[in-house]
Write a protein that holds these residues in place. Structure first.
Motif, short mmCIF file in Angstrom:
data_model
loop_
_atom_site.label_atom_id
_atom_site.label_comp_id
_atom_site.label_asym_id
_atom_site.label_seq_id
_atom_site.Cartn_x
_atom_site.Cartn_y
_atom_site.Cartn_z
N ARG A 12 2.37 0.40 44.52
CA ARG A 12 1.85 0.51 43.16
C ARG A 12 0.33 0.67 43.18
N THR A 186 8.66 -0.18 48.79
CA THR A 186 8.92 -0.04 47.35
C THR A 186 8.08 1.11 46.80
N THR A 188 7.50 3.43 43.05
CA THR A 188 7.81 3.47 41.63
C THR A 188 7.51 4.81 40.98
N SER A 189 7.09 5.81 41.76
CA SER A 189 6.90 7.15 41.20
C SER A 189 7.05 8.18 42.30
N VAL A 215 12.90 3.37 41.80
CA VAL A 215 13.25 2.91 40.45
C VAL A 215 13.96 3.97 39.61
N THR A 234 16.86 0.66 41.88
CA THR A 234 16.90 -0.56 41.10
C THR A 234 17.60 -0.33 39.77
N PRO A 237 12.89 -0.53 36.18
CA PRO A 237 11.62 -0.40 36.88
C PRO A 237 10.73 -1.64 36.82
N ASP A 239 9.25 -5.43 37.57
CA ASP A 239 9.00 -6.05 38.86
C ASP A 239 10.11 -6.99 39.30
N ILE A 242 12.85 -4.97 40.80
CA ILE A 242 12.46 -4.47 42.12
C ILE A 242 12.61 -5.59 43.15
#
Length: 258
Positions: A12, A186, A188-189, A215, A234, A237, A239, A242
């Protein structure tokens, strides 16, 4: 303890990584902070002028919490509220940011947290003749605007931030990779995943055997196309979702190739 010292890569942006990192550490994991995106404000005089005239729009749609926060930052900490405009959020984090800005959340998908879920809401099925403003970062997906225009809406963009690749030292991550001590990644995009590969250079092939937590199905497909073979999506999205997925992945064990 639950994560038993597992090294979890958190990609992130720096200003958004701390909560997930803290949750990992609370479960006896080691959060490896390695931001692969940096979010910065766009300098555009049009941002203030557009926000000062929101009564021209029927809908103002925020794509992310960043979209809300950078709009606020560009406009002296305020987004005006008018009687005519309704505010829509793509997901829960965005909705919370809208509420923190003192604005109502008039539309939030009950199921899902992406453009597809927002487009499926009854309110956005009937937008013929309506004027919509999509507040987002520079670039990004076109699906939301394309679908709204196909339904007869007029759509404008207001791009309030941009994403850049951070200039940071990747050697600690490379060392973990070489030593086979990085247990979970991890992401997220989609852009964060692309940048992760670029930032590690010739060492990026070492990533492909590591369990990857993403995510969305869109990121999963991109990761698969890049050669990742242990991908888990997940349920949400946020936390905590995750973290739960990371714990489940670690419970299954990490199998490094010979």
């Amino acid at each position: 303890m639950v994560l038993n010292g597992a090294h979890v890569l958190v990609t992130r942006p720096e200003h958004q990584a701390e909560n997930l990192s803290r949750l990992i550490e609370q479960q006896a994991g080691t959060a490896v902070r390695f931001p692969t995106l940096e979010i910065v404000a766009r300098n555009d005089d049009r941002i203030k002028s557009t926000l000062a005239n929101l009564d021209r729009f029927h809908w103002v749609i925020f794509i992310s919490a960043n979209a809300v926060n950078f709009a606020l930052k560009a406009n002296g900490g305020k987004i005006p509220r008018t009687k005519s405009v309704r505010f829509a959020a793509v997901g829960q984090a965005t909705a919370q940011a809208i509420k923190m800005a003192g604005l109502p959340v008039d539309l939030l998908p009950e199921n899902g947290h992406n453009s597809e879920a927002l487009l499926a809401t009854p309110e956005l099925q009937r937008v013929d003749g309506q004027h919509c403003l999509i507040v987002r970062g520079e670039g990004g997906r076109e699906q939301l605007a394309t679908a709204l225009r196909s339904r007869g809406a007029e759509v404008d963009y207001l791009e309030v931030y941009k994403r850049i690749t951070p200039c940071i030292d990747s050697s600690p991550v490379v060392e973990l990779l070489v030593q086979r001590r990085l247990d979970v990644i991890t992401v997220t995009s989609a852009e964060a995943l692309q940048n992760l590969s670029l930032m590690l250079g010739e060492n990026n092939k070492l990533l492909l055997s590591i369990p990857l937590v993403v995510v969305s199905d869109r990121i999963r497909q991109q990761a698969f196309d890049m050669g990742f073979n242990r991908i888990t999506v997940t349920d949400s999205p946020i936390d905590t979702a995750i973290l739960e997925t990371v714990i489940n992945v670690c419970d299954r064990g990490i199998e490094w190739p010979n």
